[in-house]
Design an enzyme around this catalytic site. Sequence first.
Site, PDB file in Angstrom:
ATOM      1  N   HIS A   1       0.834  -1.259  -0.079  1.00 24.69           N
ATOM      2  CA  HIS A   1       0.205  -0.122   0.003  1.00 24.69           C
ATOM      3  C   HIS A   1       0.726   1.357   0.185  1.00 24.69           C
ATOM      4  O   HIS A   1       0.343   2.263  -0.300  1.00 24.69           O
ATOM      5  CB  HIS A   1      -0.848   0.140   1.371  1.00 24.69           C
ATOM      6  CG  HIS A   1      -2.065  -1.025   1.079  1.00 24.69           C
ATOM      7  ND1 HIS A   1      -3.248  -0.649   0.853  1.00 24.69           N
ATOM      8  CD2 HIS A   1      -1.839  -2.438   1.338  1.00 24.69           C
ATOM      9  CE1 HIS A   1      -4.059  -1.791   0.725  1.00 24.69           C
ATOM     10  NE2 HIS A   1      -3.334  -3.037   0.976  1.00 24.69           N
TER      11      HIS A   1
ATOM     12  N   ASP B   1       3.626   9.010  -0.672  1.00 26.30           N
ATOM     13  CA  ASP B   1       2.237   8.221  -0.569  1.00 26.30           C
ATOM     14  C   ASP B   1       2.102   7.124  -1.557  1.00 26.30           C
ATOM     15  O   ASP B   1       2.360   7.342  -2.696  1.00 26.30           O
ATOM     16  CB  ASP B   1       1.015   9.105  -0.315  1.00 26.30           C
ATOM     17  CG  ASP B   1       0.271   8.844   0.855  1.00 26.30           C
ATOM     18  OD1 ASP B   1       0.368   7.726   1.115  1.00 26.30           O
ATOM     19  OD2 ASP B   1      -0.465   9.632   1.262  1.00 26.30           O
TER      20      ASP B   1
HETATM   21  O1  F6P Z   1      -2.124   2.534   4.269  1.00 26.31           O
HETATM   22  C1  F6P Z   1      -0.907   2.418   4.879  1.00 26.31           C
HETATM   23  C2  F6P Z   1      -0.930   1.647   6.336  1.00 26.31           C
HETATM   24  O2  F6P Z   1       0.455   1.842   6.818  1.00 26.31           O
HETATM   25  C3  F6P Z   1      -1.659   0.571   6.489  1.00 26.31           C
HETATM   26  O3  F6P Z   1      -0.479  -0.717   6.391  1.00 26.31           O
HETATM   27  C4  F6P Z   1      -2.002   0.722   8.003  1.00 26.31           C
HETATM   28  O4  F6P Z   1      -2.798  -0.267   8.502  1.00 26.31           O
HETATM   29  C5  F6P Z   1      -2.380   2.044   7.953  1.00 26.31           C
HETATM   30  O5  F6P Z   1      -1.575   2.758   7.286  1.00 26.31           O
HETATM   31  C6  F6P Z   1      -2.459   2.777   9.304  1.00 26.31           C
HETATM   32  O6  F6P Z   1      -1.517   2.552  10.006  1.00 26.31           O
HETATM   33  P1  F6P Z   1      -1.367   1.825  11.344  1.00 26.31           P
HETATM   34  O7  F6P Z   1      -2.136   0.488  11.048  1.00 26.31           O
HETATM   35  O8  F6P Z   1       0.104   1.708  11.963  1.00 26.31           O
HETATM   36  O9  F6P Z   1      -2.165   2.647  12.450  1.00 26.31           O
END
Ligand code: F6P
Length: 606
Positions: A224, A431
């Site tokens: 992602h 991003d």
């Molecule tokens: O979309 C990127 C990302 O790192 C996901 O893998 C992740 O779930 C999200 O952002 C939010 O980050 P976190 O789970 O560390 O809160």
Amino acid sequence: MVRIRDALYMAALAYSSTSGATQQDETINQHAFDQRLDEISPELDEPGGAGPTHSIVSDEVADVVNQQPDLKLVVISNRVAPFDPSKPQTGGLAAGLEPVVQRSGAVWVGSSENRGDGTERPLPLVETGAGFVARLDLPAADHAGYYRGFSNSTLWPALHSLPDRMSVSEHDYEGYQRTNDFIAGAVFDVRDRDLFWVHDYHLLPLGARLYELGIDRPTGFFLHTPWPAPDMVEYVPNHRELMKSTLKYDLLGFQTNRDLNNYSAYLRTHFGLETTDVVVTTERGQTRLKKFPIGIDPKQFADYLAADLSPAEQEKVSSLLQNFEGSKFAIGVDRLDYTKGIDKRVEGFNQPLRTEPHSISLLQIAPSSRADVEQYQKYREEVESAINRVNAEHGTDRWSPIHYKNDSFSQAALARLYRAAHVGVVTPLRDGMNLVAKEYVAAQDPKNPGVLVLSKFAGAAEDFNENEALLVDPNHPEEIAAAISRATHMPLEERVTRWRPMMDKIESYTIHDWAADYISELDKSRVTVPADQFLHLGLGWTNEAQMPLYQNYATALTAFNEVDPADAALKEAAYADVKSSFEALAAPLMHTQDRLWVLPAPESFA
Ligand code: F6P
């Protein structure tokens, strides 16, 4: 089920008995393929002679999700969606996958809020829509190293090309590996499902673990985040080992061409591996690389706008919007993360206010994220003091230039706020995609849309060009300032002209298309599909993913047959082409030897 090795062996026996060769109790190897090639090539007049006895049904298998609603998918990611419409989603991954799992009947395995002792237990499956979610209590002893450490203090900044934000520790890396082992062990409970789809950088080595555990169904990975240039990956300790493990996946999905090309560049630089037609062949077999730009569900966004909010949410939204009555405002919605460029955005926002006081306000929504990681704590302080400075410089008793909210909003509440905002500012330093950009566009009034100011380093900028969004360098506040000014004064006609093609793109490739596309691509590595989707090539079986290799071989063979035998040099050159294209075809056949196949009965292709 039979192993392809046995099928190849039987084919070899059949061949050796007709050619008078002695039977050997060994697996067909590269040499045997070559030998067979030597025998069969000259005797064939038609490429089809060594080819399919059944045709590939490529068009009809295009929409695997619709055709095979019973496809048993396993989705694995660190974070799973809350599956509760009143709770906010954290990040694009959870927002993106929730509808996929609920519709497709997938099992989604991820992390719970709790920690465990690392003892494996049966998967705690809970029904959600047509699917299931299993939240694992990840091992407490390794969690800091896995999540706060290696995932979010080492990999995350490296993936976003911000080496100064990185910290590294061997201990974190070990915790990361052990947590991946633990997750693989838990997933083993559902080993008989058809496809395994792993998400994001927390789980780079998971495919290799599943493979080592003997899970021989196709495994795919989707990233992602961005994938950086090789020199950034080199900052990551044990990067070679990690990268090798990614080659155990059948399919690697990226958000953009830039990410895919950066990944391929690493393979070339460090392993001398070339990607041919976005396929990398290693001793394990083939890994396919493909871009899958993630989308949103625009219809759901329209539904959010049409539906009533809960009274509490309505109150929250209305009281916020009151601040902007009769004036223009821009909106920024981000996790409070240093990759999002919020500090530079605030700095940029300061500049139009100097030249045109009170011309526009900013609503910045930034819920806390990874608050136990030191870099995030520091960043929060930086953002908040930047906001305070701008408000002190330009604010009055009755007017604040920046309204900052640190709490989360539901998607429905955000849809209202996006709709009301005249400008959407999405200016991350880097991003993967940034779904806020797409959500902002989807929430606009077609007759009076707002303007998107977008970082040229967000994946979304590969979808939306400079005739649509106002593209900016997020590192330069003055560029952001100029774009905000331009957006504030943009005439209606230009706003509509810019907005329409962005909306068309969003509608033509939704989150559902993204998921179906990925699953369909991954499914091409699956071998348990109906007999009429298979080819028997004399020495083995192939499937749709390998068809381009077969086509190359068939073309070379036709060319060989057309060369006049009297022209020895030309014939030899054509033969070399046949041989090399056959070798390319043979490699993936060898790769599938150890997989379980449901083969059609031999008489059905006699
Ligand atoms: O979309 C990127 C990302 O790192 C996901 O893998 C992740 O779930 C999200 O952002 C939010 O980050 P976190 O789970 O560390 O809160």
